[in-house]
Design a protein around this motif. Structure first.
Motif, PDB file in Angstrom:
ATOM      1  N   GLU A 114     -32.781  25.638  -1.349  1.00  0.00           N
ATOM      2  CA  GLU A 114     -32.294  24.257  -1.147  1.00  0.00           C
ATOM      3  C   GLU A 114     -33.426  23.329  -0.752  1.00  0.00           C
ATOM      4  O   GLU A 114     -33.567  22.234  -1.270  1.00  0.00           O
ATOM      5  CB  GLU A 114     -31.306  24.238   0.016  1.00  0.00           C
ATOM      6  N   LYS A 115     -34.203  23.840   0.224  1.00  0.00           N
ATOM      7  CA  LYS A 115     -35.284  23.025   0.766  1.00  0.00           C
ATOM      8  C   LYS A 115     -36.331  22.727  -0.321  1.00  0.00           C
ATOM      9  O   LYS A 115     -36.708  21.570  -0.541  1.00  0.00           O
ATOM     10  CB  LYS A 115     -35.920  23.797   1.931  1.00  0.00           C
ATOM     11  N   ILE A 118     -34.504  20.267  -3.211  1.00  0.00           N
ATOM     12  CA  ILE A 118     -34.117  18.878  -2.922  1.00  0.00           C
ATOM     13  C   ILE A 118     -35.237  18.109  -2.226  1.00  0.00           C
ATOM     14  O   ILE A 118     -35.488  16.951  -2.542  1.00  0.00           O
ATOM     15  CB  ILE A 118     -32.759  18.783  -2.179  1.00  0.00           C
ATOM     16  N   LEU A 119     -35.950  18.764  -1.294  1.00  0.00           N
ATOM     17  CA  LEU A 119     -37.046  18.029  -0.641  1.00  0.00           C
ATOM     18  C   LEU A 119     -38.159  17.743  -1.651  1.00  0.00           C
ATOM     19  O   LEU A 119     -38.795  16.683  -1.617  1.00  0.00           O
ATOM     20  CB  LEU A 119     -37.592  18.787   0.572  1.00  0.00           C
ATOM     21  N   ARG A 122     -37.001  14.775  -3.756  1.00  0.00           N
ATOM     22  CA  ARG A 122     -37.050  13.532  -2.964  1.00  0.00           C
ATOM     23  C   ARG A 122     -38.475  13.008  -2.907  1.00  0.00           C
ATOM     24  O   ARG A 122     -38.720  11.817  -3.081  1.00  0.00           O
ATOM     25  CB  ARG A 122     -36.525  13.789  -1.544  1.00  0.00           C
ATOM     26  N   ARG A 132     -24.710   7.464   2.137  1.00  0.00           N
ATOM     27  CA  ARG A 132     -23.590   8.414   2.218  1.00  0.00           C
ATOM     28  C   ARG A 132     -22.331   7.727   2.731  1.00  0.00           C
ATOM     29  O   ARG A 132     -22.207   7.452   3.918  1.00  0.00           O
ATOM     30  CB  ARG A 132     -23.955   9.576   3.151  1.00  0.00           C
ATOM     31  N   ARG A 161     -29.590   6.565   5.443  1.00  0.00           N
ATOM     32  CA  ARG A 161     -30.521   7.496   6.099  1.00  0.00           C
ATOM     33  C   ARG A 161     -31.895   7.400   5.454  1.00  0.00           C
ATOM     34  O   ARG A 161     -32.001   7.467   4.224  1.00  0.00           O
ATOM     35  CB  ARG A 161     -29.941   8.908   5.938  1.00  0.00           C
ATOM     36  N   TYR A 168     -39.117  16.006   8.897  1.00  0.00           N
ATOM     37  CA  TYR A 168     -39.026  16.648   7.584  1.00  0.00           C
ATOM     38  C   TYR A 168     -40.379  16.680   6.880  1.00  0.00           C
ATOM     39  O   TYR A 168     -40.661  17.598   6.120  1.00  0.00           O
ATOM     40  CB  TYR A 168     -38.030  15.896   6.696  1.00  0.00           C
ATOM     41  N   ASP A 269     -29.277  13.263   8.933  1.00  0.00           N
ATOM     42  CA  ASP A 269     -28.768  14.546   8.454  1.00  0.00           C
ATOM     43  C   ASP A 269     -27.590  14.983   9.322  1.00  0.00           C
ATOM     44  O   ASP A 269     -26.534  15.377   8.829  1.00  0.00           O
ATOM     45  CB  ASP A 269     -29.896  15.584   8.507  1.00  0.00           C
TER      46      ASP A 269
HETATM   47  C1  IPM Z   1     -28.807  17.247   3.194  1.00  0.00           C
HETATM   48  C2  IPM Z   1     -29.202  18.685   3.372  1.00  0.00           C
HETATM   49  C3  IPM Z   1     -30.710  18.809   3.222  1.00  0.00           C
HETATM   50  C4  IPM Z   1     -31.333  17.952   4.305  1.00  0.00           C
HETATM   51  C5  IPM Z   1     -31.238  20.257   3.266  1.00  0.00           C
HETATM   52  C6  IPM Z   1     -30.618  21.102   2.197  1.00  0.00           C
HETATM   53  C7  IPM Z   1     -32.739  20.320   3.154  1.00  0.00           C
HETATM   54  O1  IPM Z   1     -28.745  19.166   4.584  1.00  0.00           O
HETATM   55  O2  IPM Z   1     -29.053  16.679   2.111  1.00  0.00           O
HETATM   56  O3  IPM Z   1     -28.256  16.673   4.129  1.00  0.00           O
HETATM   57  O4  IPM Z   1     -31.477  18.407   5.444  1.00  0.00           O
HETATM   58  O5  IPM Z   1     -31.677  16.806   4.004  1.00  0.00           O
END
Ligand code: IPM
Ligand code: MG
Length: 379
Positions: A114-115, A118-119, A122, A132, A161, A168, A269
């Motif tokens: 996941e990390k 998605i990171l 981003r 959100r 956010r 992060y 988050d």
């Molecule tokens: C979110 C998720 C992510 C975050 C994880 C998966 C890295 O929790 O999109 O909120 O912490 O940003």
């Protein structure tokens, strides 16, 4: 090639003749379904987008690329360069979900999937603002874990956010028995978030709550300074400040007090997951991550490996994420509203996937829920 641009008005009256067979806009969409329920719910979002394209005479083309465990299977990485290339040459990215059950055989495949995915996206697409919404549907208010007397006052919160700063992406490290993640912000990272929040509030109830920990942290004091510098330009918007611990408490005791929340990456988050509990199911929660060119849209619930492949997942979060894409990436407000109204109507008419059904209520599968919503767009 000549592209006809016909202004779209809200009331169907136009100063131009309508050409029923003319394509108004052509858009290329990168689809990254990912793992778990991602591919199933993505198929329903595409179904609904196709219904929108048909109704509003747009043309959407899709290019699919693997991410997360699905990408690891093909090339041993969670975010291959080829997937980033697909994102960069598209007008927007619709992302599913990433992650799987951590077990002995597949440790490498799922570790940090996941990390990394998605990171990495981003950062690569410079997605610095995350949007959100947390809205409680009247017809599903009974699902909320909160008491009726709290919920009946209404919940309609928009969380903004910051997405590329904070612990992060700050300096980090581990040395022997010590580890550190530095919380780091510059004014330039904060200002766009505050501005976006104020602008969003202008179209809503004109209230922004900046969530921080300014009783302890210097970074939070910087957030307050920047918010103080910017807020006079939005004299019609009330900007207030709340410590994050207090904000989490008030989100569950008094959610109707919040309109727009603006906050840093880590607090966002946490606060967004607290808010996500209010509607009663993660399967209803979409999000938008905005950069300077290509934006990304994804449901905030995870890949739900326990129900993956069974056709029972709720596709609403993915469908609403597609709606946010139409609004934020393509400027298609009426089309976004069409998706949101179709979802609301389907729910009001009693369409329920397992996560939002009460005992004894008829339960639809992922596909049937998508069909219902697509049909309501067609009408
Ligand atoms: C979110 C998720 C992510 C975050 C994880 C998966 C890295 O929790 O999109 O909120 O912490 O940003
Ligand atoms: Mg999260």
């Amino acid at each position: 090639m000549l592209l006809l641009r016909i202004p779209i008005t809200n009331d169907n009256s136009t100063h131009f003749p309508l050409f029923p067979h003319t394509t108004l806009m052509r858009k290329r969409i990168a689809l990254l379904p990912g793992d778990g329920i991602g591919p199933e719910v993505m198929a329903e979002a595409v179904k609904v987008l196709d219904a929108v394209a048909k109704k509003f005479k747009h043309s959407f083309t899709y290019e699919e690329a693997p991410v997360g465990g699905a990408a690891f299977d093909v090339c041993g990485e969670h975010l291959p360069q080829s997937t980033l290339d697909v994102c960069r040459r598209s007008d927007a990215v619709l992302y599913g979900s990433v992650g799987g059950p951590v077990n002995a055989q597949d440790q490498l495949k799922w570790k940090d999937a996941e990390k990394h995915a998605i990171l990495g996206i981003r950062k690569a697409l410079n997605l610095s603002i995350n949007v959100r919404p947390a809205v409680v549907y009247n017809s599903l208010a009974h699902l909320s874990p909160l008491k009726d007397r709290i919920i009946e006052k209404g919940v309609d919160i928009l969380i903004i956010r910051e997405l590329l700063g904070d612990v992060y992406f700050g300096e980090r490290g581990t040395k022997g028995k010590r580890a550190w993640d530095v919380m780091d912000y510059t004014e330039d990272q904060i200002a766009p978030v505050i501005e976006f929040a104020c602008q969003a509030a202008r179209k809503r109830r004109k209230n922004v709550t900046v969530v921080d920990k300014a009783n302890v942290l210097d970074t939070s004091r910087l957030w307050r300074k920047v918010a103080g510098d910017i807020s006079p330009r939005f004299s019609d918007v009330a900007v207030e400040f709340l410590y994050v611990d207090n904000a989490c408490m008030q989100l569950v005791t008094h959610p109707s007090r919040f309109d727009v929340i603006a906050t840093s990456n880590l607090f966002g988050d946490i606060v967004s997951d607290v808010a996500a509990t209010l509607p009663g199911s993660l399967g209803l929660m979409p999000s938008a991550s905005l950069g300077n060119k290509v934006h990304l849209f994804e449901p905030i619930g995870g890949s739900a490996p326990d129900i993956a492949g069974r056709g029972v997942a709720n596709p609403v979060a993915q469908i609403l994420s597609a709606g946010l894409m139409l609004r934020h990436s393509f400027g298609m407000e009426s089309e976004a509203v069409a998706i949101e109204s179709a979802v609301k109507q389907a729910i009001e008419q009693g369409a329920r996937t397992g996560d939002i059904a009460l005992k004894g209520e008829a339960v639809l599968g992922t596909k049937e829920m998508g069909d219902r919503i697509a049909l309501l767009i067609d009408r």
